[in-house]
Design a protein around this motif. Structure first.
Motif, PDB file in Angstrom:
ATOM      1  N   ALA A   3      55.507  40.754  24.793  1.00 38.34           N
ATOM      2  CA  ALA A   3      54.116  40.046  25.124  1.00 38.34           C
ATOM      3  C   ALA A   3      53.427  40.816  26.494  1.00 38.34           C
ATOM      4  O   ALA A   3      52.308  41.009  26.191  1.00 38.34           O
ATOM      5  N   VAL A   4      54.338  41.524  27.118  1.00 37.38           N
ATOM      6  CA  VAL A   4      53.568  42.373  28.279  1.00 37.38           C
ATOM      7  C   VAL A   4      52.920  43.713  27.475  1.00 37.38           C
ATOM      8  O   VAL A   4      51.638  43.775  27.866  1.00 37.38           O
ATOM      9  N   SER A   5      53.353  43.977  26.491  1.00 37.05           N
ATOM     10  CA  SER A   5      52.640  45.187  25.828  1.00 37.05           C
ATOM     11  C   SER A   5      51.483  44.844  25.032  1.00 37.05           C
ATOM     12  O   SER A   5      50.440  45.347  25.093  1.00 37.05           O
ATOM     13  N   ARG A   6      51.264  43.547  24.793  1.00 37.06           N
ATOM     14  CA  ARG A   6      50.047  42.916  24.058  1.00 37.06           C
ATOM     15  C   ARG A   6      48.932  43.156  25.119  1.00 37.06           C
ATOM     16  O   ARG A   6      47.899  43.098  24.873  1.00 37.06           O
ATOM     17  N   ILE A   7      49.331  42.718  26.473  1.00 36.31           N
ATOM     18  CA  ILE A   7      48.336  42.836  27.441  1.00 36.31           C
ATOM     19  C   ILE A   7      47.553  43.930  27.170  1.00 36.31           C
ATOM     20  O   ILE A   7      46.210  44.137  27.390  1.00 36.31           O
ATOM     21  N   PHE A   8      48.411  45.081  27.530  1.00 36.61           N
ATOM     22  CA  PHE A   8      47.709  46.548  27.462  1.00 36.61           C
ATOM     23  C   PHE A   8      46.958  46.674  26.158  1.00 36.61           C
ATOM     24  O   PHE A   8      45.641  47.401  26.280  1.00 36.61           O
ATOM     25  N   GLN A   9      47.559  46.255  25.001  1.00 37.10           N
ATOM     26  CA  GLN A   9      46.542  46.366  23.782  1.00 37.10           C
ATOM     27  C   GLN A   9      45.371  45.690  23.805  1.00 37.10           C
ATOM     28  O   GLN A   9      44.193  45.923  23.373  1.00 37.10           O
ATOM     29  N   ALA A  10      45.341  44.480  24.420  1.00 34.86           N
ATOM     30  CA  ALA A  10      44.152  43.529  24.416  1.00 34.86           C
ATOM     31  C   ALA A  10      42.939  44.006  25.359  1.00 34.86           C
ATOM     32  O   ALA A  10      41.815  44.113  25.100  1.00 34.86           O
ATOM     33  N   LYS A  11      43.378  44.660  26.470  1.00 33.66           N
ATOM     34  CA  LYS A  11      42.727  45.178  27.451  1.00 33.66           C
ATOM     35  C   LYS A  11      42.179  46.534  27.009  1.00 33.66           C
ATOM     36  O   LYS A  11      41.145  47.200  27.544  1.00 33.66           O
ATOM     37  N   PRO A  42      45.631  51.575  29.817  1.00 31.27           N
ATOM     38  CA  PRO A  42      46.741  52.559  29.656  1.00 31.27           C
ATOM     39  C   PRO A  42      48.273  51.857  29.961  1.00 31.27           C
ATOM     40  O   PRO A  42      48.417  51.170  31.227  1.00 31.27           O
ATOM     41  N   PRO A  43      49.033  52.266  29.165  1.00 25.85           N
ATOM     42  CA  PRO A  43      50.555  51.462  29.669  1.00 25.85           C
ATOM     43  C   PRO A  43      51.138  51.982  30.899  1.00 25.85           C
ATOM     44  O   PRO A  43      52.237  51.481  31.226  1.00 25.85           O
ATOM     45  N   THR A  44      50.527  53.076  31.652  1.00 26.37           N
ATOM     46  CA  THR A  44      51.235  53.506  32.828  1.00 26.37           C
ATOM     47  C   THR A  44      50.449  52.807  33.894  1.00 26.37           C
ATOM     48  O   THR A  44      50.874  53.087  35.257  1.00 26.37           O
ATOM     49  N   GLY A  88      54.383  49.715  34.699  1.00 28.03           N
ATOM     50  CA  GLY A  88      54.023  50.970  34.188  1.00 28.03           C
ATOM     51  C   GLY A  88      55.033  52.297  34.312  1.00 28.03           C
ATOM     52  O   GLY A  88      54.715  53.297  34.334  1.00 28.03           O
ATOM     53  N   GLY A  89      56.349  51.683  34.105  1.00 28.85           N
ATOM     54  CA  GLY A  89      57.426  52.553  34.264  1.00 28.85           C
ATOM     55  C   GLY A  89      57.912  53.178  35.537  1.00 28.85           C
ATOM     56  O   GLY A  89      58.975  53.876  35.881  1.00 28.85           O
TER      57      GLY A  89
END
Length: 325
Positions: free
Chosen positions: A40-48, A51-53, A105-106
């Motif tokens: 679900a958290v990864s979906r935020i990065f995709q929607a916006k 960058p995942p970092t 972001g790691g």
């Protein structure tokens, strides 16, 4: 509070199912996901298109839950949480086991806060967990301060939007690195440096650059479609008219000190005297000039005291690397 109990229940169901919820806070609208669900958290990065970092902020229902989400809470962090939560203050602390690396972001640090908005608090209490929520807009663009902004910008990428009315503060939270012995302001925001210093009893640094990655610190964050150029206040009218003559559709942020000054610019925003009112309206002003077809915005920086520091920070980032004409 305009969202109903059934709206809150629906939003909770969306979060538990791994969906995304647009939610109001006192600062800006956030795009929320279950903080413990990496997918679900990864979906935020995709929607916006983010960058995942770039780390996210974990929102909690109460300061009482802080120990559940971080490794340790230094005395200074505890003091700031007790004084400013709920409110527009984010603390950067060591990540606890409940926080997935997708949300940080790691990093081994996590940004946490308790928002001061009845709809957000009702959602967080009913959900019973943490919600990661950056601003509910495309990465780098102007942050949303109404539910309509969220729907217009993200469309079907967000599963449900809670309408809590216009945000009362209008600029994002202040981010403080509280991992070391001496706290540092990493992003000026809704809690002023002066208020923080009054509680801590000593000055706080606001570095222009930091090695700590935190939300909202991309070089061209908070940018409208129009290019933003920053000049000295006394140069605003002349620069605007020159750019207009060169074929630009110019929008002007006219300071209160120049109230009544005439300009041939395409559109003019007469800025208020109050920094609170300016902060509340900042993103709306930028969006309005975009909607009026401006391709260039001429502005100056306010005095960097109180909320003026946060406004100046947002204008510099909206302007990007080129801060002046």
């Amino acid at each position: 509070m305009t969202a109903t109990t059934s709206d809150i229940e629906k939003a909770v169901g969306v979060l538990r199912a791994g969906g995304l919820v647009g939610l109001p806070t006192e600062t800006v609208y956030g795009l929320g996901a279950n903080a413990e669900d990496p997918a679900a958290v990864s979906r935020i990065f995709q929607a916006k298109g983010r960058p995942p970092t770039h780390p996210l902020i974990v929102h909690l229902a109460s300061a009482e839950h802080l120990d559940d989400w971080v490794e340790e809470v230094p005395a200074t962090a505890r003091l700031l949480a007790e004084r400013f939560w709920p409110g527009p203050l984010t603390l950067v602390l060591r990540r606890g086991r409940r926080v997935p690396l997708e949300a940080t972001g790691g990093l081994e640090t996590v940004a946490v806060r308790v928002p001061d908005h009845p709809v957000a608090l009702a959602l967080l209490s009913a959900f019973g967990g943490g919600v990661t929520a950056p601003s509910a807009n495309l990465f780098g663009s102007v942050s949303p301060t109404t539910a309509a902004h969220v729907r217009a910008e993200l469309g079907d990428a967000v599963d449900f939007v809670l309408d809590g009315g216009p945000c009362e503060v209008g600029v994002e939270s202040t981010i403080v690195d509280a991992t070391g012995e001496t706290p540092t302001i990493l992003r000026p925001g809704g809690v002023t440096r002066e208020d923080l210093e009054a509680v801590l009893g000593h000055p706080l640094a606001v570095p222009s650059a930091s090695g700590v990655r935190v939300p909202g610190q991309h070089p061209s964050h908070y940018a409208p479609r129009a290019r933003v150029v920053l000049v000295e206040p006394q140069q605003i009218v002349a620069e605007a008219e020159l750019a207009q003559e060169r074929g630009h559709q110019v929008g002007v942020f006219l300071p209160a000190s120049l109230a009544g000054a005439s300009t041939k610019a395409h559109a003019v925003v007469a800025l208020p005297d109050s920094m609170d009112t300016y902060a509340y309206g900042l993103y709306g002003f930028l969006r309005d000039l975009d909607e009026q077809g401006c391709d260039l915005i001429i502005a100056s920086l306010p005095v960097e005291e109180g909320l003026g520091l946060a406004i100046a920070n947002r204008l510099r980032r909206a302007a990007g690397p080129r801060h002046s004409a």
